[in-house]
Write an enzyme that holds these catalytic residues in place. Structure first.
Site, short mmCIF file in Angstrom:
data_model
loop_
_atom_site.label_atom_id
_atom_site.label_comp_id
_atom_site.label_asym_id
_atom_site.label_seq_id
_atom_site.Cartn_x
_atom_site.Cartn_y
_atom_site.Cartn_z
N ASP A 158 0.84 -1.26 0.15
CA ASP A 158 -0.03 0.16 0.01
C ASP A 158 0.64 1.42 -0.29
OD1 ASP A 158 -2.25 1.92 0.34
OD2 ASP A 158 -3.76 -0.12 1.20
N HIS A 214 -4.15 5.99 3.00
CA HIS A 214 -4.85 5.36 1.99
C HIS A 214 -4.04 3.85 2.85
CE1 HIS A 214 -5.33 2.08 -0.78
NE2 HIS A 214 -6.99 2.68 -0.70
N SER A 535 -10.63 -1.34 -1.64
CA SER A 535 -9.60 -0.57 -0.86
C SER A 535 -10.35 -0.97 0.28
CB SER A 535 -9.21 0.44 -1.06
OG SER A 535 -8.56 0.00 -1.96
#
Ligand SMILES: *[C@@H]1O[C@H](CO)[C@@H](O)[C@H](O)[C@H]1NC(C)=O
Ligand SMILES: *[C@@H]1O[C@H](CO)[C@@H](O)[C@H](O)[C@H]1NC(C)=O
Ligand SMILES: *[C@@H]1O[C@H](CO)[C@@H](O)[C@H](O)[C@H]1NC(C)=O
Ligand SMILES: *[C@@H]1O[C@H](CO)[C@@H](O)[C@H](O)[C@H]1NC(C)=O
Ligand SMILES: *[C@@H]1O[C@H](CO)[C@@H](O)[C@H](O)[C@H]1NC(C)=O
Ligand SMILES: *[C@@H]1O[C@H](CO)[C@@H](O)[C@H](O)[C@H]1NC(C)=O
Ligand SMILES: *[C@@H]1O[C@H](CO)[C@@H](O)[C@H](O)[C@H]1NC(C)=O
Length: 778
Positions: A158, A214, A535
């Site tokens: 990520d 994220h 996600s």
């Protein structure tokens, strides 16, 4: 080479980097070409044969020297150019990533040992409550039995991680297992028994602190520790925890705010395999359908799976259009996104007494409780874009955002509006993707918007918004499918049902780096954020895989996937079928949207039977789907080099935990083999159902399976017989199920049958028109 990818990240926040805040699934994503540098060089992933067994150094040095032997001399001569060799891979693929001009690439391709080169592409990134929603309870059940995922290592590919966040404290987490080889060398990250590895694969950029948010969010969702008092803007207050709060986390930084190059991604997978992770959580993907032999993520995932690592990937955010999946290889677990039973409620009372319950992520409001005129511009089709030009001072503006950027809401507020009621775009329906629009903004569904529009047409309409700071749990129906969740059928293997499974992905509250600004200065510490996407669904399933692995350390990735699929929920919290974003039944095309169903962690740890798949069967599948030439590229196993020595495994015949058949004629039979992982002595009886279509019939032989020991395998045949009537041909796809039922277990597999249409090829009705990916770029 034209490699451009729609942005998969679907966020519900205003970050400091608006480039990633792509919120409208209907809009054309920004285009961005390749990774060319000033010297006319681009990054290529070069597949080569394994190094000849000549070297004397360790394996990595041998690989590096072998890889360097393909590169232009200037590299070896140590010119002060940028380094040509970007990554030398040893585990994920046989090959390397290098920066080359077109001429140099030609020269490389003529060297003995060269297999193929593909241009590096940029892929895109695609709580306090979700563990509870999934039935996990502190000091009870699976959390207790698995020690919260004790001893399992979840690798996350990520954007990096905020290692100072309390979600990554190691209170109660024992040291990692002795087999762990990773570390936090070369980073500033604070590592401990929770966060046991951090590394960057972005060339020239070893900052792993997560400037996007994220990676911090996904890592904490999979395996974050318990943090009391988590909230966003004072909403959703509670104890935050990941799905496997006792598991270890390793972060491989392969993405920046601009996306994730495949060369970095392979670097991360390569390292994760060497380090010894158990689960890989991959919340990113491509929306190009690259054949498996040209898809670095699929190839790297295959290597990981053959080493026993469960690979969990996002299905993509290109829904609700049909056939829009990413990451559809059968060795991956492909995750769709659903809603949870929580709302951040903000009711609006209309002048006629009706109350419309919207949602707002910022409830620190001044307009609260006062009545204002309600303004809706019918002439302008209610578009927010135009609403700010009218007379809106002191009014509550009701409008549709449609394709406009969220900043138009600020314009309306600047124009003196007392409040804004934003109506979901038509495609979103009931999927309200919360975004922090600042104060005095409420978001409502299309259906509620329609009621408000109708009222706005009456004489002197007024409305009162009440921001009660109320987080409502137990909302029904839940789960529902999120509009953005990519839909099947699979493009590359229509005979394998994809997505596999559905998990929470709408308005998920999880850790957020306090350094990454949300809308206002209220950056609380510890900080959390609510964002949406497949996600966010992916790390929920990664966490479940970690819990299952913790109680069954010897299960293969395919067995763990089977356990998760065959025990999933097929009904929502009303007891009815799971609904889509329009609150329609997803029955007919259900499995293409939801996969086997909604993940159920507790049952996943005790499935009774599993459908296992070994490397040789995947290799046989690839032989049938693609051809022998992929074996050295994808399978890379010296004992699996010839398709002649492998079982012929057509798509429908892979021992998958769901059954999908493209029927040409009947009868058609598939065999499946189940392994007993429940009580040694157990008896299962088959129960098959098929959507009301009397002319076709599903049958199972034998109808009873009697096991006498643990680990025993039994094979059975599922046969479709009967005629294709006009009625069957009209529906094109039939849905059914196969259940093996014992007193303790129900092992359920969805069954999907494609019915040939008399003349034209099947063209099932679609919820919306989507353009399917570009062609291959090689
Ligand atoms: C990043 O890499 C550079 C060069 O290798 C090194 O000097 C620096 O200390 C590294 N930064 C961190 C945070 O480890
Ligand atoms: C909302 O309520 C919670 C407790 O119920 C409180 O801690 C929080 O400060 C409140 N937020 C706002 C914006 O009033
Ligand atoms: C709402 O409150 C904020 C801060 O209290 C203030 O700055 C702003 O002007 C107020 N807005 C309106 C429309 O009254
Ligand atoms: C789905 O729901 C929408 C509105 O909620 C309705 O207009 C549409 O006809 C429904 N579609 C199907 C296939 O039932
Ligand atoms: C290679 O294939 C054999 C036969 O299926 C299998 O037993 C072995 O585990 C495989 N090796 C690797 C490294 O995948
Ligand atoms: C299924 O198994 C039966 C019995 O072993 C065998 O005869 C048949 O060929 C198999 N069918 C397929 C499609 O593999
Ligand atoms: C098969 O399963 C369905 C759905 O659970 C159930 O309604 C039906 O009674 C079952 N049939 C048998 C024969 O057990």
């Amino acid at each position: 080479m034209a490699s451009l990818l729609p942005i998969l990240l679907l966020t519900a926040f205003l970050s400091s980097k608006p480039a990633l805040c792509y919120i409208n699934p209907g809009a054309t994503p920004p285009q961005k070409i390749g990774t060319k540098s000033s010297g006319g060089r681009a990054t290529y992933i070069v597949f080569v044969e394994p190094p000849p067994p000549l070297g004397h150094g360790d394996g990595e040095d041998d690989h590096r020297r072998w890889h360097e032997s393909f590169l232009p001399l200037s590299e070896l001569a140590g010119s002060d150019d940028e380094p040509r060799l970007v990554h030398s891979y040893t585990e994920a693929v046989s090959g390397f990533a290098a920066r080359l001009t077109g001429g140099e690439l030609d020269a490389v391709s003529k060297k003995p040992g060269f297999v193929r080169a593909i241009p590096d592409r940029t892929l895109q990134l695609m709580t306090t409550h979700t563990p509870e929603f999934l039935g996990l309870r502190k000091d009870a059940g699976l959390w207790r039995d698995s020690g919260y995922g004790k001893g399992v290592i979840v690798g996350v590919l990520d954007t990096g991680i905020d290692s100072s966040h309390p979600s990554f404290d190691d209170r109660g987490v024992p040291p990692p297992p002795a087999r762990w080889k990773g570390s936090c060398r070369d980073t500033d990250a604070r590592c401990n028994n929770k966060l046991i590895g951090v590394k960057s694969f972005i060339p020239g950029d070893n900052d792993t602190s997560d400037g996007v948010g994220h990676g911090t969010h996904t890592a904490s969702t999979a395996a974050g520790n318990f943090v009391d008092g988590a909230a966003v803007n004072g909403l959703g207050v509670g104890t935050a925890a990941g799905i496997a709060p006792g598991a270890h986390i390793a972060m491989y930084r392969v993405c920046t705010v601009e996306g994730c190059t495949e060369s970095a991604l392979l670097g991360g997978i390569d390292e994760a395999i060497k380090d010894g992770v158990d689960v890989l959580s991959i919340s990113l993907g491509s929306s190009f359908a690259a054949d498996y032999d040209k898809d670095p993520l699929a190839i790297g995932a295959f290597s990981a799976v053959s080493k026993g690592i469960v690979v969990v990937c996002a299905a993509g955010n290109n829904g609700p259009a049909f056939a829009t999946l990413s990451n559809e290889a059968p060795w991956m677990v492909t995750v769709a996104a659903s809603s949870v039973d929580r709302r951040f409620s903000a009711p609006t009372r209309l002048g006629d007494g009706r109350v419309i319950d919207g949602e707002a992520l910022d409830q620190a409001s001044n307009s609260s409780g006062k009545a204002y005129p309600l303004s809706y511009s019918k002439e302008q089709a209610g578009l927010c874009e135009i609403a700010d030009t009218g007379d809106i001072k002191g009014k509550i503006v009701l409008c549709k955002l449609e394709g406009s950027p969220p900043t138009v809401v600020d314009n309306i507020k600047r124009g003196g509006a007392a409040g804004v009621v934003l109506i979901n775009t038509d495609l979103l329906g009931y999927t309200t993707i919360l975004r922090d629009y600042g104060s005095d903004v409420v978001q409502v569904t299309v259906a509620d918007g329609a009621r408000m529009i109708e009222y706005a047409g009456s004489r002197n309409p007024v409305a009162t918004i009440t921001f009660k700071n109320r987080t409502v749990l137990g909302v029904r129906p839940a789960p529902t499918l999120a509009a953005f969740s990519s839909r099947g059928p699979s493009f590359l293997n229509v005979g394998i049902l994809k997505p596999d499974i559905m998990a929470p992905g709408l308005n998920i509250l999880a850790a957020w780096p306090s350094s990454v600004a949300r809308t206002d200065a209220a950056a609380a510490r510890p900080s959390f954020n609510v964002i949406s996407g497949t996600s966010m669904a992916t790390p929920h399933v990664s966490g479940v895989a970690a819990l299952v692995k913790s109680v069954h350390p010897d299960w293969s990735p395919a067995a763990i996937k089977s356990a998760i699929l065959t025990t999933s929920d097929e009904v929502d919290n009303t007891g009815g079928p799971i609904l889509d974003e329009q609150h329609n039944k997803t029955m007919l095309f259900g499995p293409f949207n939801t996969g086997a169903g909604h993940v159920n962690p507790t049952r996943a740890a005790d499935p009774g039977l599993v459908y296992d798949i070994g490397v040789a069967e995947y290799a046989g599948f690839l032989c049938t789907l693609v051809g022998e030439y992929v074996l050295p590229i994808i399978v890379r196993n010296s004992s699996l080099q010839s398709c002649r020595d492998l079982p012929r495994v057509g798509q429908s015949h892979l021992n998958y935990p769901s059954i999908t058949v493209e029927l040409e004629k009947t009868p058609f039979t598939v065999n499946r083999t189940v392994t007993n992982v429940g009580p040694a002595e157990s008896t299962y009886t088959a129960n098959v159902t098929l959507a009301a279509e009397a002319s076709l019939k599903l049958s199972v032989s034998p109808e009873t399976l009697v096991f006498s020991k643990a680990g025993e395998k039994k094979t059975f045949a599922v046969t479709v017989s009967g005629r294709f009537t006009k009625a069957a041909q009209a529906v094109a796809v039939l849905e059914g199920s196969l259940r093996w039922v014992s007193p303790e277990h129900v092992v359920r597999s969805p069954v999907v049958l494609y019915i040939p249409v008399a003349s034209a090829p099947p063209s099932p009705p679609m919820p919306a028109v989507g353009t399917r990916r570009g062609d291959n770029w090689a």
